[in-house]
Motif scaffolding. Structure first.
Motif, PDB file in Angstrom:
ATOM      1  N   HIS A   2       0.835  -1.201   0.000  1.00 18.60           N
ATOM      2  CA  HIS A   2       0.000   0.000   0.000  1.00 18.60           C
ATOM      3  C   HIS A   2       0.869   1.251   0.000  1.00 18.60           C
ATOM      4  O   HIS A   2       1.965   1.261   0.527  1.00 18.60           O
ATOM      5  CB  HIS A   2      -0.880   0.054   1.255  1.00 18.60           C
ATOM      6  CG  HIS A   2      -1.983  -0.926   1.259  1.00 18.60           C
ATOM      7  ND1 HIS A   2      -3.244  -0.615   0.843  1.00 18.60           N
ATOM      8  CD2 HIS A   2      -2.017  -2.230   1.609  1.00 18.60           C
ATOM      9  CE1 HIS A   2      -4.016  -1.677   0.952  1.00 18.60           C
ATOM     10  NE2 HIS A   2      -3.289  -2.670   1.419  1.00 18.60           N
ATOM     11  N   VAL A  30      -2.321   0.851 -10.315  1.00 15.68           N
ATOM     12  CA  VAL A  30      -2.972   0.476  -9.050  1.00 15.68           C
ATOM     13  C   VAL A  30      -3.881  -0.730  -9.247  1.00 15.68           C
ATOM     14  O   VAL A  30      -4.431  -0.940 -10.328  1.00 15.68           O
ATOM     15  CB  VAL A  30      -3.791   1.648  -8.463  1.00 15.68           C
ATOM     16  CG1 VAL A  30      -2.916   2.862  -8.245  1.00 15.68           C
ATOM     17  CG2 VAL A  30      -4.963   2.019  -9.332  1.00 15.68           C
ATOM     18  N   ASP A  31      -4.018  -1.518  -8.186  1.00 15.73           N
ATOM     19  CA  ASP A  31      -4.993  -2.612  -8.185  1.00 15.73           C
ATOM     20  C   ASP A  31      -6.349  -2.086  -7.737  1.00 15.73           C
ATOM     21  O   ASP A  31      -7.354  -2.327  -8.365  1.00 15.73           O
ATOM     22  CB  ASP A  31      -4.553  -3.741  -7.250  1.00 15.73           C
ATOM     23  CG  ASP A  31      -3.340  -4.482  -7.780  1.00 15.73           C
ATOM     24  OD1 ASP A  31      -3.156  -4.523  -9.006  1.00 15.73           O
ATOM     25  OD2 ASP A  31      -2.573  -5.016  -6.967  1.00 15.73           O
ATOM     26  N   TYR A  32      -6.341  -1.373  -6.603  1.00 16.53           N
ATOM     27  CA  TYR A  32      -7.567  -0.750  -6.111  1.00 16.53           C
ATOM     28  C   TYR A  32      -7.196   0.415  -5.210  1.00 16.53           C
ATOM     29  O   TYR A  32      -6.067   0.517  -4.741  1.00 16.53           O
ATOM     30  CB  TYR A  32      -8.473  -1.746  -5.388  1.00 16.53           C
ATOM     31  CG  TYR A  32      -7.871  -2.365  -4.142  1.00 16.53           C
ATOM     32  CD1 TYR A  32      -7.939  -1.730  -2.907  1.00 16.53           C
ATOM     33  CD2 TYR A  32      -7.247  -3.606  -4.205  1.00 16.53           C
ATOM     34  CE1 TYR A  32      -7.392  -2.303  -1.778  1.00 16.53           C
ATOM     35  CE2 TYR A  32      -6.703  -4.195  -3.081  1.00 16.53           C
ATOM     36  CZ  TYR A  32      -6.774  -3.531  -1.861  1.00 16.53           C
ATOM     37  OH  TYR A  32      -6.227  -4.105  -0.738  1.00 16.53           O
ATOM     38  N   TYR A 153      -3.711   3.301  -1.946  1.00 11.65           N
ATOM     39  CA  TYR A 153      -3.822   2.381  -3.080  1.00 11.65           C
ATOM     40  C   TYR A 153      -3.016   1.131  -2.818  1.00 11.65           C
ATOM     41  O   TYR A 153      -2.033   1.135  -2.079  1.00 11.65           O
ATOM     42  CB  TYR A 153      -3.426   3.064  -4.398  1.00 11.65           C
ATOM     43  CG  TYR A 153      -1.934   3.133  -4.675  1.00 11.65           C
ATOM     44  CD1 TYR A 153      -1.318   2.170  -5.483  1.00 11.65           C
ATOM     45  CD2 TYR A 153      -1.150   4.162  -4.162  1.00 11.65           C
ATOM     46  CE1 TYR A 153       0.037   2.237  -5.757  1.00 11.65           C
ATOM     47  CE2 TYR A 153       0.190   4.235  -4.434  1.00 11.65           C
ATOM     48  CZ  TYR A 153       0.788   3.276  -5.228  1.00 11.65           C
ATOM     49  OH  TYR A 153       2.121   3.333  -5.507  1.00 11.65           O
ATOM     50  N   HIS A 154      -3.443   0.065  -3.443  1.00  6.02           N
ATOM     51  CA  HIS A 154      -2.768  -1.219  -3.369  1.00  6.02           C
ATOM     52  C   HIS A 154      -2.150  -1.501  -4.734  1.00  6.02           C
ATOM     53  O   HIS A 154      -2.740  -1.212  -5.765  1.00  6.02           O
ATOM     54  CB  HIS A 154      -3.774  -2.322  -3.028  1.00  6.02           C
ATOM     55  CG  HIS A 154      -3.160  -3.666  -2.916  1.00  6.02           C
ATOM     56  ND1 HIS A 154      -3.069  -4.520  -3.979  1.00  6.02           N
ATOM     57  CD2 HIS A 154      -2.587  -4.276  -1.865  1.00  6.02           C
ATOM     58  CE1 HIS A 154      -2.477  -5.628  -3.589  1.00  6.02           C
ATOM     59  NE2 HIS A 154      -2.166  -5.510  -2.302  1.00  6.02           N
ATOM     60  N   PHE A 155      -0.945  -2.057  -4.705  1.00  9.05           N
ATOM     61  CA  PHE A 155      -0.283  -2.422  -5.968  1.00  9.05           C
ATOM     62  C   PHE A 155       0.353  -3.785  -5.828  1.00  9.05           C
ATOM     63  O   PHE A 155       0.538  -4.290  -4.760  1.00  9.05           O
ATOM     64  CB  PHE A 155       0.751  -1.374  -6.384  1.00  9.05           C
ATOM     65  CG  PHE A 155       1.815  -1.103  -5.345  1.00  9.05           C
ATOM     66  CD1 PHE A 155       3.066  -1.682  -5.469  1.00  9.05           C
ATOM     67  CD2 PHE A 155       1.569  -0.254  -4.264  1.00  9.05           C
ATOM     68  CE1 PHE A 155       4.046  -1.417  -4.532  1.00  9.05           C
ATOM     69  CE2 PHE A 155       2.548   0.016  -3.331  1.00  9.05           C
ATOM     70  CZ  PHE A 155       3.799  -0.568  -3.456  1.00  9.05           C
TER      71      PHE A 155
END
Length: 155
Positions: A2, A30-32, A153-155
């Motif tokens: 994150h 980004v994933d979400y 954000y999550h990556f």
């Protein structure tokens, strides 16, 4: 993992018009995302002041959530260029074909994993820190910038 996306604009923007999760659904970086509000947002903005690069480029504005460009881009560019030279030297000496570390050094001159949304400059998508430097390179000293939305954000 994150990290944060900071939306920064050159004009004050009404909070209803700030970037939100919908701006980044199709973003390859980004994933979400999760929009931060209240104390979480405040804490994430305060975290910027912990970074040497941030304090080298900006000081706090008089209005809440504003920063002022101080014109000290050359110091940050010098550090970045030294890091690039070191990475390029390793790339050449070790005869690599994989350019990942070199590309990361280019895209992230500082603040590994922090992203920006610079809608005045690059539209409503995430930008790597290199793009912020590109924006600042032609900016006048004393320009006030506004920190709008902050997203985890999550990556």
């Amino acid at each position: 993992m994150h990290s944060f996306i900071y939306e920064i604009t050159q004009d004050a923007v009404h909070p209803d018009d700030w970037a939100d999760e919908s701006n980044f659904y199709d973003d390859a970086n980004v994933d979400y995302t999760t929009l931060l509000t209240g104390q979480e947002r405040t804490n994430a903005i305060e975290e910027l002041y912990d970074y040497h690069w941030f304090r080298s480029l900006f000081y706090r504005g008089k209005e809440p959530d504003t920063i002022v460009y101080n014109g000290n881009i050359e110091a940050v560019k010098n550090e970045w260029h030294q890091a690039l030279q070191k990475e390029l030297k390793l790339f050449i000496e070790e005869r690599h074909c994989n350019t990942y570390r070199l590309r990361e050094s280019i895209d992230y001159p500082f603040a590994k994993y922090i992203l920006f949304c610079l809608s005045d400059w690059a539209g409503d998508m995430t930008c790597k820190p290199r793009v912020l430097l590109e924006l600042l390179e032609d900016m006048k000293v004393g320009t006030v910038l506004y920190i709008n939305s902050v997203l985890d954000y999550h990556f």
